[in-house]
Design a protein around this motif. Structure first.
Motif, PDB file in Angstrom:
ATOM      1  N   UNK A   1       5.755 -82.832  16.455  1.00 20.43           N
ATOM      2  CA  UNK A   1       5.630 -84.146  15.806  1.00 20.43           C
ATOM      3  C   UNK A   1       5.794 -85.295  16.792  1.00 20.43           C
ATOM      4  N   UNK A   2       6.477 -85.038  17.906  1.00 21.28           N
ATOM      5  CA  UNK A   2       6.670 -86.092  18.911  1.00 21.28           C
ATOM      6  C   UNK A   2       5.445 -86.272  19.807  1.00 21.28           C
ATOM      7  N   UNK A   3       4.473 -85.347  19.722  1.00 20.20           N
ATOM      8  CA  UNK A   3       3.252 -85.470  20.510  1.00 20.20           C
ATOM      9  C   UNK A   3       2.366 -86.547  19.891  1.00 20.20           C
ATOM     10  N   UNK A   4       1.882 -87.459  20.694  1.00 24.18           N
ATOM     11  CA  UNK A   4       1.148 -88.619  20.168  1.00 24.18           C
ATOM     12  C   UNK A   4      -0.261 -88.278  19.720  1.00 24.18           C
ATOM     13  N   UNK A   5      -0.971 -87.436  20.444  1.00 29.66           N
ATOM     14  CA  UNK A   5      -2.368 -87.155  20.114  1.00 29.66           C
ATOM     15  C   UNK A   5      -2.485 -86.052  19.068  1.00 29.66           C
ATOM     16  N   UNK A   6      -3.486 -86.199  18.200  1.00 32.26           N
ATOM     17  CA  UNK A   6      -3.742 -85.186  17.175  1.00 32.26           C
ATOM     18  C   UNK A   6      -4.195 -83.872  17.801  1.00 32.26           C
ATOM     19  N   UNK A   7      -5.016 -83.967  18.840  1.00 30.73           N
ATOM     20  CA  UNK A   7      -5.506 -82.761  19.520  1.00 30.73           C
ATOM     21  C   UNK A   7      -4.346 -81.997  20.158  1.00 30.73           C
ATOM     22  N   UNK A   8      -3.393 -82.734  20.734  1.00 26.61           N
ATOM     23  CA  UNK A   8      -2.236 -82.097  21.355  1.00 26.61           C
ATOM     24  C   UNK A   8      -1.368 -81.383  20.333  1.00 26.61           C
ATOM     25  N   UNK A   9      -1.174 -82.033  19.180  1.00 23.91           N
ATOM     26  CA  UNK A   9      -0.377 -81.402  18.120  1.00 23.91           C
ATOM     27  C   UNK A   9      -1.070 -80.150  17.593  1.00 23.91           C
ATOM     28  N   UNK A  10      -2.390 -80.238  17.411  1.00 23.31           N
ATOM     29  CA  UNK A  10      -3.150 -79.098  16.896  1.00 23.31           C
ATOM     30  C   UNK A  10      -3.107 -77.927  17.870  1.00 23.31           C
ATOM     31  N   UNK A  11      -3.222 -78.209  19.151  1.00 28.76           N
ATOM     32  CA  UNK A  11      -3.195 -77.157  20.163  1.00 28.76           C
ATOM     33  C   UNK A  11      -1.817 -76.500  20.228  1.00 28.76           C
ATOM     34  N   UNK A  12      -0.766 -77.306  20.151  1.00 27.19           N
ATOM     35  CA  UNK A  12       0.597 -76.770  20.205  1.00 27.19           C
ATOM     36  C   UNK A  12       0.884 -75.897  18.994  1.00 27.19           C
ATOM     37  N   UNK A  13       0.455 -76.336  17.815  1.00 24.83           N
ATOM     38  CA  UNK A  13       0.723 -75.562  16.597  1.00 24.83           C
ATOM     39  C   UNK A  13      -0.086 -74.271  16.576  1.00 24.83           C
TER      40      UNK A  13
END
Length: 274
Positions: A188-200
């Motif tokens: 949730x602390x990741x700013x970009x949507x792509x970064x959050x999607x990749x991490x999840x």
């Protein structure tokens, strides 16, 4: 069996998958393969036979091996959750934290603790005295299914089984839960949507496997031994369906595994073509 064997062979053959996450996944596939070999052949034999019997020695052996497999899987899923926590929350030191030596130790510990738990359950089964009625209302020998057949006092055995289930279940589920709390907060602390999607996406397969396994396994052993169809359903879920689904979950939702499967199959096809 083919799905889990394929996962083991692909992880072994493809150097791109020689990472801690896939090291644990190969051992998880081995445990699922082992559990399928313990449960499914006898189940298929009984489905094709009019007389469904098992010897006392065979029943006691199945109790031990049935408890050994799921116990090991619980510890492996907990170790995999810690691996995902280290990868997402501490990526810069991930290679140092999840060293090969630590991964090997975690696997050895999982086998050791699962074996100890299986021995305790086996001793409980050996000490049961059985009445004349010896019809097990189940498709395999599980300790809760033997309790209704016993003439001896089973209150202590039920208490020990419940404590063992709580220790094995919550002892592994709580580290998984807290690891995912930290993972979710980090995502949730990741700013970009792509970064959050990749991490999840790196932990979604594991999360699905955890829900399938712990949901059915803990409900099976914490419910009263009534011999109901619900008990049967939970047992089929963790001992037959979960080992079947795990290779699909980890291959269909993981691009690295899908690419490795294609690469490995391509190499073998080229070899046979020559």
């Amino acid at each position: 069996m083919m799905g889990n064997l394929t996962m083991m062979l692909v992880i072994r053959a493809d150097s791109h998958l020689h990472k801690p996450m896939y090291f644990f996944l190969s051992h998880l596939s081995f445990v699922d393969l082992y559990l399928s070999c313990v449960v499914v052949p006898k189940l298929l034999k009984d489905l094709l036979s009019e007389q469904k019997t098992i010897s006392v020695e065979g029943c006691l052996a199945q109790i031990f091996f049935v408890f050994l497999g799921p116990g090991n899987e619980a510890y492996l899923l907990s170790a995999m959750a810690y691996d995902r926590y280290a990868a997402i929350c501490h990526p810069l030191v991930y290679g140092q934290v999840m060293s090969h030596q630590l991964c090997v130790r975690l696997v050895v510990i999982s086998w050791g603790l699962a074996s100890l738990n299986a021995v305790i359950i086996e001793l409980l089964a050996i000490n049961l005295d059985f009445c004349d009625a010896q019809t097990i209302h189940h498709y395999m020998c599980e300790l809760p299914s033997l309790f209704p057949l016993s003439c001896s006092d089973i209150s202590i055995s039920i208490s020990i089984l419940s404590l063992s289930t709580i220790f094995l279940g919550f002892g592994n589920f709580l580290p998984i839960f807290f690891s995912y709390v930290r993972i979710i907060l980090n995502i949730l602390s990741i700013s970009s949507t792509a970064g959050r999607s990749k991490a999840f996406s790196t932990c979604s397969s594991h999360l699905v496997a955890v829900i399938l396994f712990f949901g059915s396994g803990m409900l099976r052993y914490l419910m009263p031994p009534s011999g109901s169809s619900l008990n049967l359903l939970f047992s089929i879920q963790y001992s037959v369906i979960t080992p079947l689904l795990n290779p699909l979950i980890y291959s269909l939702k993981n691009k690295e595994v899908k690419t490795a499967v294609k690469r490995t199959l391509g190499k073998y096809l080229q070899y046979f073509r020559w």
